[in-house]
Scaffold this motif. Structure first.
Motif, PDB file in Angstrom:
ATOM      1  N   LYS A  71      44.825  45.829  47.236  1.00  8.18           N
ATOM      2  CA  LYS A  71      46.319  45.277  46.548  1.00  8.18           C
ATOM      3  C   LYS A  71      46.369  45.814  44.967  1.00  8.18           C
ATOM      4  N   THR A 111      37.014  38.129  42.842  1.00  7.16           N
ATOM      5  CA  THR A 111      35.927  37.606  43.721  1.00  7.16           C
ATOM      6  C   THR A 111      35.000  38.781  43.629  1.00  7.16           C
ATOM      7  N   THR A 141      43.823  32.836  43.864  1.00  7.62           N
ATOM      8  CA  THR A 141      42.460  32.761  43.352  1.00  7.62           C
ATOM      9  C   THR A 141      42.278  32.301  42.079  1.00  7.62           C
ATOM     10  N   ASP A 166      36.806  42.512  53.116  1.00  4.46           N
ATOM     11  CA  ASP A 166      38.386  42.449  53.826  1.00  4.46           C
ATOM     12  C   ASP A 166      39.315  42.961  52.965  1.00  4.46           C
ATOM     13  N   PHE A 180      51.371  38.967  51.268  1.00  6.03           N
ATOM     14  CA  PHE A 180      50.364  38.331  51.662  1.00  6.03           C
ATOM     15  C   PHE A 180      50.344  38.709  53.177  1.00  6.03           C
ATOM     16  N   VAL A 181      49.093  39.343  53.647  1.00  8.31           N
ATOM     17  CA  VAL A 181      48.876  39.668  55.003  1.00  8.31           C
ATOM     18  C   VAL A 181      47.703  38.962  55.791  1.00  8.31           C
ATOM     19  N   TYR A 231      39.637  31.478  47.596  1.00 13.06           N
ATOM     20  CA  TYR A 231      40.944  30.853  48.119  1.00 13.06           C
ATOM     21  C   TYR A 231      40.725  29.423  48.834  1.00 13.06           C
ATOM     22  N   ASP A 233      42.278  41.685  45.967  1.00 16.93           N
ATOM     23  CA  ASP A 233      43.504  41.354  45.468  1.00 16.93           C
ATOM     24  C   ASP A 233      43.438  41.431  44.054  1.00 16.93           C
ATOM     25  N   SER A 234      43.168  40.288  43.426  1.00 14.07           N
ATOM     26  CA  SER A 234      43.245  40.377  41.985  1.00 14.07           C
ATOM     27  C   SER A 234      41.680  40.914  41.725  1.00 14.07           C
ATOM     28  N   GLY A 235      40.821  40.848  42.338  1.00 11.86           N
ATOM     29  CA  GLY A 235      39.449  41.711  42.389  1.00 11.86           C
ATOM     30  C   GLY A 235      38.559  40.744  41.649  1.00 11.86           C
TER      31      GLY A 235
HETATM   32  P1  IMP Z   1      40.476  38.287  45.033  1.00 13.19           P
HETATM   33  O1  IMP Z   1      39.500  37.431  44.292  1.00 13.19           O
HETATM   34  O2  IMP Z   1      42.026  37.777  44.355  1.00 13.19           O
HETATM   35  O3  IMP Z   1      40.593  39.646  45.026  1.00 13.19           O
HETATM   36  O4  IMP Z   1      41.003  37.672  46.543  1.00 13.19           O
HETATM   37  C1  IMP Z   1      39.954  38.188  47.340  1.00 13.19           C
HETATM   38  C2  IMP Z   1      40.006  37.229  48.568  1.00 13.19           C
HETATM   39  O5  IMP Z   1      41.095  36.530  48.855  1.00 13.19           O
HETATM   40  C3  IMP Z   1      39.704  37.932  49.844  1.00 13.19           C
HETATM   41  O6  IMP Z   1      38.508  38.237  50.128  1.00 13.19           O
HETATM   42  C4  IMP Z   1      40.617  37.350  50.923  1.00 13.19           C
HETATM   43  O7  IMP Z   1      39.851  36.286  51.448  1.00 13.19           O
HETATM   44  C5  IMP Z   1      41.662  36.512  50.071  1.00 13.19           C
HETATM   45  N1  IMP Z   1      42.767  37.187  50.037  1.00 13.19           N
HETATM   46  C6  IMP Z   1      43.525  38.098  49.348  1.00 13.19           C
HETATM   47  N2  IMP Z   1      44.592  38.602  49.585  1.00 13.19           N
HETATM   48  C7  IMP Z   1      44.951  37.946  50.859  1.00 13.19           C
HETATM   49  C8  IMP Z   1      45.850  38.239  51.827  1.00 13.19           C
HETATM   50  O8  IMP Z   1      46.830  38.940  51.563  1.00 13.19           O
HETATM   51  N3  IMP Z   1      45.871  37.745  52.707  1.00 13.19           N
HETATM   52  C9  IMP Z   1      44.692  36.756  53.389  1.00 13.19           C
HETATM   53  N4  IMP Z   1      43.600  36.698  52.598  1.00 13.19           N
HETATM   54  C10 IMP Z   1      43.803  37.191  51.191  1.00 13.19           C
END
Ligand code: IMP
Ligand code: MG
Length: 186
Positions: free
Chosen positions: A133, A109, A78, A102, A154-155, A72, A105-107
């Motif tokens: 999520k 990462t 992402t 932590d 968003f948290v 992010y 979200d989309s997975g």
């Molecule tokens: P992903 O690649 O979409 O799964 O995003 C993963 C990363 O995005 C996490 O490790 C967080 O750093 C950030 N992220 C995703 N959702 C949130 C949120 O609701 N609040 C804060 N950071 C988030």
């Protein structure tokens, strides 16, 4: 709004609920990894709070390492393109690696990280994520240890940031819209 708490809209997961869950996860991990060569890998920066609490509920000899990735920006979605800002200090070949995240979200990462780490031939590779999520997930992933399944909101708090702030909140909550100027990030 100088006071941190004044910027929170509502508490999604209380400090007590988190502590209870983290203890439970630590106990499961302790049982599952007994007699093995556990290496806890934290994904910075978000995982540092969970890592500290979780590791103190794992009653096993183990080692720690950290990776830093950027997925992010300050407040955008992402991209799936993950940049490694800091790689592991040590090799993980033949180690039992537990990746601590932590939030998934989309997975994207996590998907990238798992692929990358698998090429280094650990003897096992599992994931522990505080939050997931489920609706937002774009790629299939096996997450062995999940704390909480949450809706796609968003948290912040307990390690999670908005523009690098709010990581120090002891609970997880949503932000008042004024904080991000009306449009929720993510
Ligand atoms: P992903 O690649 O979409 O799964 O995003 C993963 C990363 O995005 C996490 O490790 C967080 O750093 C950030 N992220 C995703 N959702 C949130 C949120 O609701 N609040 C804060 N950071 C988030
Ligand atoms: Mg972040």
């Amino acid at each position: 709004m100088d006071v941190l708490e004044d910027q929170i809209e509502r508490v999604l997961i209380s400090h007590e609920e988190i502590q209870e869950k983290v203890r439970e996860l630590g106990e499961r991990i302790t049982a599952d990894y007994s007699g093995r060569d556990l290496l806890l890998v934290g994904v910075l920066k978000g995982a540092f709070v969970l890592m500290a609490d979780l590791s103190r509920h794992i009653r096993l000899p183990m080692e720690f390492d950290f990776m830093a990735v950027s997925s992010y920006g300050a407040a955008t979605k992402t991209s799936g393109v993950v940049r490694i800002l800091k790689d592991l200090d040590h090799e993980i070949a033949d180690r039992d690696v537990l990746l601590v995240e932590d939030i998934v979200d989309s997975g994207l990462t996590l998907n990238y990280l798992l692929k990358n780490l698998r090429t280094r031939r650990p003897s096992s590779l599992e994931v522990c994520a505080l939050m997931h999520k489920v609706e937002a997930q774009q790629v299939p992933l096996a997450i062995k240890y999940t704390g909480f399944e949450i809706p796609s909101v968003f948290v912040v708090g307990y390690g999670l940031d908005y523009a690098e702030r709010f990581r120090n909140l002891p609970y997880v909550g949503t932000l008042r819209p004024e904080v991000y100027g009306g449009l929720p990030p993510g």
